[in-house]
Write a protein that holds these residues in place. Structure first.
Motif, mmCIF file in Angstrom:
data_model
loop_
_atom_site.group_PDB
_atom_site.id
_atom_site.type_symbol
_atom_site.label_atom_id
_atom_site.label_comp_id
_atom_site.label_asym_id
_atom_site.label_seq_id
_atom_site.Cartn_x
_atom_site.Cartn_y
_atom_site.Cartn_z
ATOM 1 N N SER A 216 0.823 -1.218 0.000
ATOM 2 C CA SER A 216 0.000 0.000 0.000
ATOM 3 C C SER A 216 0.855 1.266 0.000
ATOM 4 N N VAL A 217 2.016 1.242 0.678
ATOM 5 C CA VAL A 217 2.878 2.437 0.654
ATOM 6 C C VAL A 217 3.370 2.688 -0.768
ATOM 7 N N ILE A 218 3.965 1.655 -1.372
ATOM 8 C CA ILE A 218 4.510 1.830 -2.727
ATOM 9 C C ILE A 218 3.378 2.164 -3.709
ATOM 10 N N GLY A 219 2.265 1.444 -3.583
ATOM 11 C CA GLY A 219 1.128 1.693 -4.477
ATOM 12 C C GLY A 219 0.603 3.107 -4.345
ATOM 13 N N THR A 220 0.526 3.615 -3.101
ATOM 14 C CA THR A 220 0.009 4.974 -2.910
ATOM 15 C C THR A 220 0.974 6.000 -3.480
ATOM 16 N N ILE A 221 2.277 5.781 -3.270
ATOM 17 C CA ILE A 221 3.259 6.748 -3.778
ATOM 18 C C ILE A 221 3.216 6.784 -5.316
ATOM 19 N N PHE A 222 3.254 5.603 -5.948
ATOM 20 C CA PHE A 222 3.181 5.577 -7.418
ATOM 21 C C PHE A 222 1.854 6.171 -7.895
ATOM 22 N N GLY A 223 0.780 5.792 -7.214
ATOM 23 C CA GLY A 223 -0.537 6.295 -7.593
ATOM 24 C C GLY A 223 -0.603 7.808 -7.492
ATOM 25 N N PHE A 224 0.022 8.352 -6.443
ATOM 26 C CA PHE A 224 0.054 9.798 -6.240
ATOM 27 C C PHE A 224 0.775 10.473 -7.409
ATOM 28 N N ILE A 225 1.914 9.878 -7.797
ATOM 29 C CA ILE A 225 2.688 10.454 -8.910
ATOM 30 C C ILE A 225 1.879 10.374 -10.211
ATOM 31 N N GLY B 110 -1.302 10.235 -10.490
ATOM 32 C CA GLY B 110 -2.407 11.190 -10.357
ATOM 33 C C GLY B 110 -1.971 12.613 -10.619
ATOM 34 N N LEU B 111 -0.790 12.986 -10.115
ATOM 35 C CA LEU B 111 -0.280 14.346 -10.343
ATOM 36 C C LEU B 111 -0.087 14.591 -11.830
ATOM 37 N N VAL B 112 0.588 13.638 -12.478
ATOM 38 C CA VAL B 112 0.893 13.821 -13.901
ATOM 39 C C VAL B 112 -0.410 13.901 -14.714
ATOM 40 N N VAL B 113 -1.303 12.930 -14.491
ATOM 41 C CA VAL B 113 -2.551 12.898 -15.263
ATOM 42 C C VAL B 113 -3.388 14.141 -14.969
ATOM 43 N N GLY B 114 -3.487 14.496 -13.677
ATOM 44 C CA GLY B 114 -4.294 15.664 -13.295
ATOM 45 C C GLY B 114 -3.771 16.941 -13.932
ATOM 46 N N PHE C 206 1.500 -2.960 -9.195
ATOM 47 C CA PHE C 206 1.013 -2.351 -10.427
ATOM 48 C C PHE C 206 -0.484 -2.058 -10.336
ATOM 49 N N ILE C 207 -1.246 -3.042 -9.872
ATOM 50 C CA ILE C 207 -2.697 -2.884 -9.807
ATOM 51 C C ILE C 207 -3.095 -1.786 -8.822
ATOM 52 N N VAL C 208 -2.473 -1.818 -7.629
ATOM 53 C CA VAL C 208 -2.806 -0.786 -6.638
ATOM 54 C C VAL C 208 -2.428 0.595 -7.166
ATOM 55 N N SER C 209 -1.267 0.697 -7.827
ATOM 56 C CA SER C 209 -0.803 2.003 -8.317
ATOM 57 C C SER C 209 -1.754 2.592 -9.352
ATOM 58 N N ILE C 210 -2.103 1.814 -10.362
ATOM 59 C CA ILE C 210 -2.933 2.412 -11.422
ATOM 60 C C ILE C 210 -4.340 2.699 -10.908
ATOM 61 N N ASN C 211 -4.775 1.890 -9.932
ATOM 62 C CA ASN C 211 -6.081 2.170 -9.332
ATOM 63 C C ASN C 211 -6.073 3.478 -8.562
ATOM 64 N N THR C 212 -5.056 3.616 -7.693
ATOM 65 C CA THR C 212 -4.920 4.845 -6.918
ATOM 66 C C THR C 212 -4.734 6.031 -7.856
ATOM 67 N N GLY C 213 -3.934 5.815 -8.913
ATOM 68 C CA GLY C 213 -3.681 6.875 -9.884
ATOM 69 C C GLY C 213 -4.973 7.413 -10.481
ATOM 70 N N ALA C 214 -5.896 6.504 -10.797
ATOM 71 C CA ALA C 214 -7.156 6.929 -11.405
ATOM 72 C C ALA C 214 -7.946 7.819 -10.444
ATOM 73 N N TYR C 215 -7.981 7.426 -9.185
ATOM 74 C CA TYR C 215 -8.692 8.257 -8.205
ATOM 75 C C TYR C 215 -7.959 9.564 -7.951
ATOM 76 N N MET C 216 -6.618 9.465 -7.803
ATOM 77 C CA MET C 216 -5.837 10.668 -7.492
ATOM 78 C C MET C 216 -5.906 11.690 -8.626
#
Lengths: 253, 246
Positions: free
Chosen positions: A28-37, A39-43, A106-116
């Motif tokens: 969850s830590v790694i997934g959230t960090i990647f997801g955050f990044i 999310g920032l880029v996409v946003g 990978f799955i947690v990251s892209i999921n978090t990314g979509a929300y972020m």
């Protein structure tokens, strides 16, 4: 009786619980960090103003369409199903033997990314137009405006929402047991399966999940406070070198 | 005197709404020009067109002989030559007072931190905010914020200062402190273009007053003429309304 059971199970299996909890935290830590990044880029890309003419206009439109398809798709399907499709799909359809932990992250990251991505977009929209105008007025281009003025404010404002995502990730990694990732839920299930005792192990897992999420929430709150800086400021070149302001007030009253 | 900004046949429309119509106008070096007029007369839009926060619909803006509406012209470099002060201050919320005054110098003008700080401190002293360098914008009063905003614009060492109703969002007792700073700047010989509702200030400080109504310049000239002996009927009407309120 109940507590005795818990204590026996803990004393016999504490290493497994710890290992499971560590895996949950790790993913969850790694997934959230990647997801955050992500999310920032996409946003940020999705809020670039579309120019009126030139080659950039169609390019941006296509990119925006792709990104919004990504956001909609991963927000609109369950992570558990995505895990099955990506992990088994890559093996069966593409012949790639994915490492299950890499797949999990990978799955947690892209999921978090979509929300972020949506959280970041909302954060950018909520910044006062005057901040953009002031930055443009002193000669900053769009990129400089984003990096030095807008994004620092956006990141501060979306921290609570990011914490939310983090907590959700800690809990939702439990669905990754469908691809046999040995996170906390998976190990608890194994313990229960080998001892034929069910609710005490899951009760312990419950407590561990809560401790993890509660700690994360507190830590993020501390970071928020730190970012906000002190409530008061110090006057530069203050002439009162001996007396503190409090003393002055006391003296005068 | 050298003309810094020359505007020719400038027009601006929002949809079908014509906000500016065929504006011809120029600012010379060292001049203090006040633009007056009722709300919706287009005076803020004119100012915002000059530094391209609004894209003009037609006409030309000539800055030191160069047409800045030309596609090839670097608008970011041009904007550093104009200092803008907003009605709503618009200080960067993520920086303290000093940070607000150095970020533009460092990132846009590529000055070193030491040099930028030196320049910023010089102008913070001018506006009387040099003691507050550690304060965040949310910890300041409106008048203090506006003085910092002026220092931020001055720190870029622009050719012209543009003020867009700098005192309209302030409490009455804070208007004075901001006007005092602006008066001092005028005495230093800065070129200033000020959109204002403060008639007393315009009379005392301006070299030239421009009266706008419904997107056109109705009358311009020295303050004694425009404010005290206006030629146009519309100017007279506007002045009698505003002066009666006092």
């Amino acid at each position: 009786m109940f507590f005795q059971k818990i204590i026996t199970i803990l004393s016999e299996n504490w290493q497994m619980f710890l290992r499971g909890a560590a895996m949950t935290l790790y993913i969850s830590v790694i997934g959230t960090i990647f997801g955050f990044i992500i999310g920032l880029v996409v946003g940020v890309i999705r809020t670039i103003p579309i120019p009126e003419h030139g080659w950039r206009k169609p390019l941006l439109k296509v990119i925006n369409w792709l990104l919004s398809a990504y956001v909609e798709f991963f927000r609109g399907t369950p992570m558990m199903v995505q895990a099955m499709v990506i992990y088994y799909g890559s093996a069966e359809a593409l012949g790639i033997d994915m490492d299950r932990y890499a797949a999990a992250i990978f799955i947690v990251s892209i999921n978090t990314g979509a929300y972020m991505a949506e959280i970041v977009r909302g954060g950018i929209i909520s910044i006062d137009k005057g901040q953009f105008e002031a930055a443009h007025a002193i000669g900053m281009n769009h990129f400089q405006t984003m990096v030095y003025v807008v994004m620092p404010q956006v990141i501060r404002n979306i921290l609570p929402a990011t914490g939310n995502e983090f907590v959700i990730n800690i809990k939702d990694t439990s669905v990754l047991n469908v691809i046999s990732v040995s996170e906390l839920f998976f190990t608890t299930k194994s313990i229960a399966g080998s001892t034929f005792i069910f609710y005490p192990p899951f009760f312990i897992a419950c407590l561990i999940y809560f401790i993890m999420t509660f700690t994360v929430t507190r830590i993020l709150r501390l970071i928020e406070k730190k970012l906000d800086g002190p409530e008061n400021f110090i006057l530069a070149g203050n002439q009162m070198q001996v007396a503190r302001p409090e003393d002055m007030i006391r003296k005068n009253s | 005197m050298e003309t810094i900004i020359e505007i020719q046949h400038l027009s601006k429309t929002f949809g079908t709404n014509e906000v500016l119509r065929d504006i011809d106008f120029s600012v010379k070096k060292g001049e203090v020009v006040c633009i007056i007029g009722s709300s919706g007369s287009g005076k803020s839009t004119l100012l915002r067109c000059i530094n391209l926060l609004e894209k003009p619909s037609g006409g030309r803006i000539i800055y030191r002989g160069e047409d800045i509406l030309d596609e090839k012209h670097d608008i970011h470099a041009y904007r550093t030559k104009l200092g803008m002060v907003f009605q709503q201050f618009n200080l960067f919320n993520n920086y303290n007072v000093l940070g607000n005054c150095i970020v533009g110098q460092m990132k846009v003008l590529k000055r070193s931190r030491e040099e930028a700080t030196k320049v910023a401190m010089k102008y913070l002293k001018v506006v009387g905010m040099d003691q507050y360098i550690n304060a965040k914008p949310r910890q300041l009063s409106g008048g203090q914020k506006q003085r910092v905003a002026i220092a931020r614009a001055l720190s870029m060492e622009p050719d012209v200062m543009l003020f867009d109703e700098p005192t309209s969002a302030l409490d009455p007792e804070m208007v004075g402190e901001v006007l005092k700073v602006m008066k001092e700047l005028a005495e230093l010989g800065l070129t200033m273009l000020i959109v204002t509702h403060e008639m007393g200030f315009a009379r005392d400080v301006a070299d030239r007053v421009v009266f706008m109504d419904q997107g056109v310049i109705v009358e311009e000239g020295p303050p004694e003429q425009v404010l005290l002996n206006p030629v146009q009927e519309r100017t007279r009407e506007f002045l009698s309304r505003t002066l009666n309120q006092l």
